[in-house]
Design an enzyme around this catalytic site. Structure first.
Site, short mmCIF file in Angstrom:
data_model
loop_
_atom_site.label_atom_id
_atom_site.label_comp_id
_atom_site.label_asym_id
_atom_site.label_seq_id
_atom_site.Cartn_x
_atom_site.Cartn_y
_atom_site.Cartn_z
N LYS A 1 2.06 -3.23 6.70
CA LYS A 1 2.38 -3.51 5.29
C LYS A 1 3.90 -3.40 5.07
CE LYS A 1 -1.61 -4.36 3.31
NZ LYS A 1 -1.95 -5.52 2.50
N SER B 1 0.82 -1.21 0.00
CA SER B 1 0.00 0.00 0.00
C SER B 1 0.85 1.26 0.00
CB SER B 1 -0.86 -0.02 1.26
OG SER B 1 -1.44 1.24 1.47
N TYR C 1 -1.82 0.22 10.09
CA TYR C 1 -2.06 -0.46 8.80
C TYR C 1 -0.83 -0.34 7.91
CZ TYR C 1 -3.65 -1.07 4.02
OH TYR C 1 -3.74 -1.45 2.71
#
Ligand code: UDP
Length: 328
Positions: free
Chosen positions: A144, A116, A140
């Protein structure tokens, strides 16, 4: 030989699955259906279970001759990750450790990974390059990045070959009309805008109109799921041909503001749905735009469907034909 698609019942995973099957790959899906939809995998064989479960993985790898893995299975809501970082470290990082352990137990050493733009955090310069500074601003993005670093060290130690694809704003729906975006809860701009056009919401909130951009609203780089799917196909092809581990941005390089999305949605739908100005959403950078030069040069990838009209008209067709999403 089969390709294992982990998280193939989710939004981006199902679009990539559909494209790989259309390209002639024999695909199987693993999904715990916590956020994904059974209907999104179509006729592909579906194993329902968790990649954190070693016995579940052993069953899949024993029953199928898996050549490579595409890994989409992850929690992906920024706000939720701020509230519950343990969930993100477990569901994203720990589950990926389990998946790669399972792959290595069965001699599978190729993986295409769903990363991402969140790994970059607030950019220092635009467009964002793959080697731009990485400073995630939420768990988040942090998980990643941690998964990418983990795969790097697994390459060094065990010869695992990975291609990590850093998506900017995934958007749009498959032209075949059978799959599209269906999140619960929905937080993304484009589905919320189309819900307003359908009358499922009374208005759209614009989170901040005082950003230092041409119209004061945030600018993002939206990339059509058909273009994402093509990049995954090229990445898989590269790994299967013996290619080295690598990392690529997947964006269109075309920034679109929240206002531009709203105006295009009004044109495409023909509905003048109301909008209101709302406060900024904490943690939103003003502008995020990718450089996609590396993916073009190395993978030969050319995004073809990521203009505002193509994105909004494909998403609108999905919303019209599936007003309740998958209805699951
Ligand atoms: N946004 C908005 N109203 C909404 C949802 C999103 O103005 O109801 C804005 C958000 O602040 C961001 C852009 O739309 O600038 C894209 O947000 P989204 O949640 O779709 O994706 P993100 O960029 O957060 O991954």
């Amino acid at each position: 030989m089969a390709i294992l698609v982990c998280g193939g019942a989710g939004y981006v995973g199902s679009h990539c699955l559909e494209a790989l099957i259309a390209a002639g790959y024999d695909c199987i899906v693993a999904d715990n259906l916590s956020r994904g939809h059974r209907q999104a995998v179509g006729l592909a064989p579906l194993y329902v279970g968790d990649i954190a479960d070693a016995a579940f993985l052993d069953r899949i790898f024993t029953e199928n001759r898996v050549e490579a893995v595409l890994h989409f299975a992850a929690s992906s809501q920024v706000g939720e990750s701020m509230q519950n970082p343990i969930l993100y470290y477990e569901n994203n990082l720990s589950a990926t450790v389990s998946l790669i352990k399972g792959m290595l137990r069965h001699g599978v050493k190729k993986i295409v990974f769903s990363s991402s733009a969140a790994v970059y955090g607030e950019p220092e310069a635009l467009p964002i390059l793959e080697d731009s500074p990485k400073a995630p601003t939420n768990p988040y993005g942090e998980t990643k990045l941690a998964m990418e670093r983990f795969m790097h060290w697994c390459d060094v130690a065990y010869g695992l070959k990975y291609i990590s694809l850093r998506y900017f704003n995934a958007a749009g729906a498959s032209p075949a009309g059978l799959i599209g975006e269906d999140h619960t809860p929905e937080t993304h701009l484009i589905p919320l805008v189309l819900w307003a056009a359908q009358g499922k919401r009374d208005k759209v909130s614009i989170y901040g109109e005082d950003y230092p951009t041409s119209d004061g609203t945030c600018i993002r780089d939206y990339i059509h799921t058909s273009d994402l799917a093509e990049a995954h196909r090229l990445a898989l092809q590269r790994l299967l041909a013996g290619g080295a581990s690598d990392i690529f941005n997947l964006g269109s390089e075309q920034g679109l503001s929240v206002r531009e999305i709203i105006e295009t949605a009004r044109e495409v739908t023909g509905v003048q749905f109301p909008v209101q100005t709302a406060p900024r959403r904490p943690g939103d950078p003003a502008v995020l735009i990718a450089s996609n030069r590396k993916a073009r040069e190395v993978l030969g990838w050319v995004p073809r469907h990521s203009d505002a009209r193509s994105i909004l008209s494909s998403a609108w067709a999905w919303h019209l034909s599936h007003p309740d999403g998958f209805g699951e």
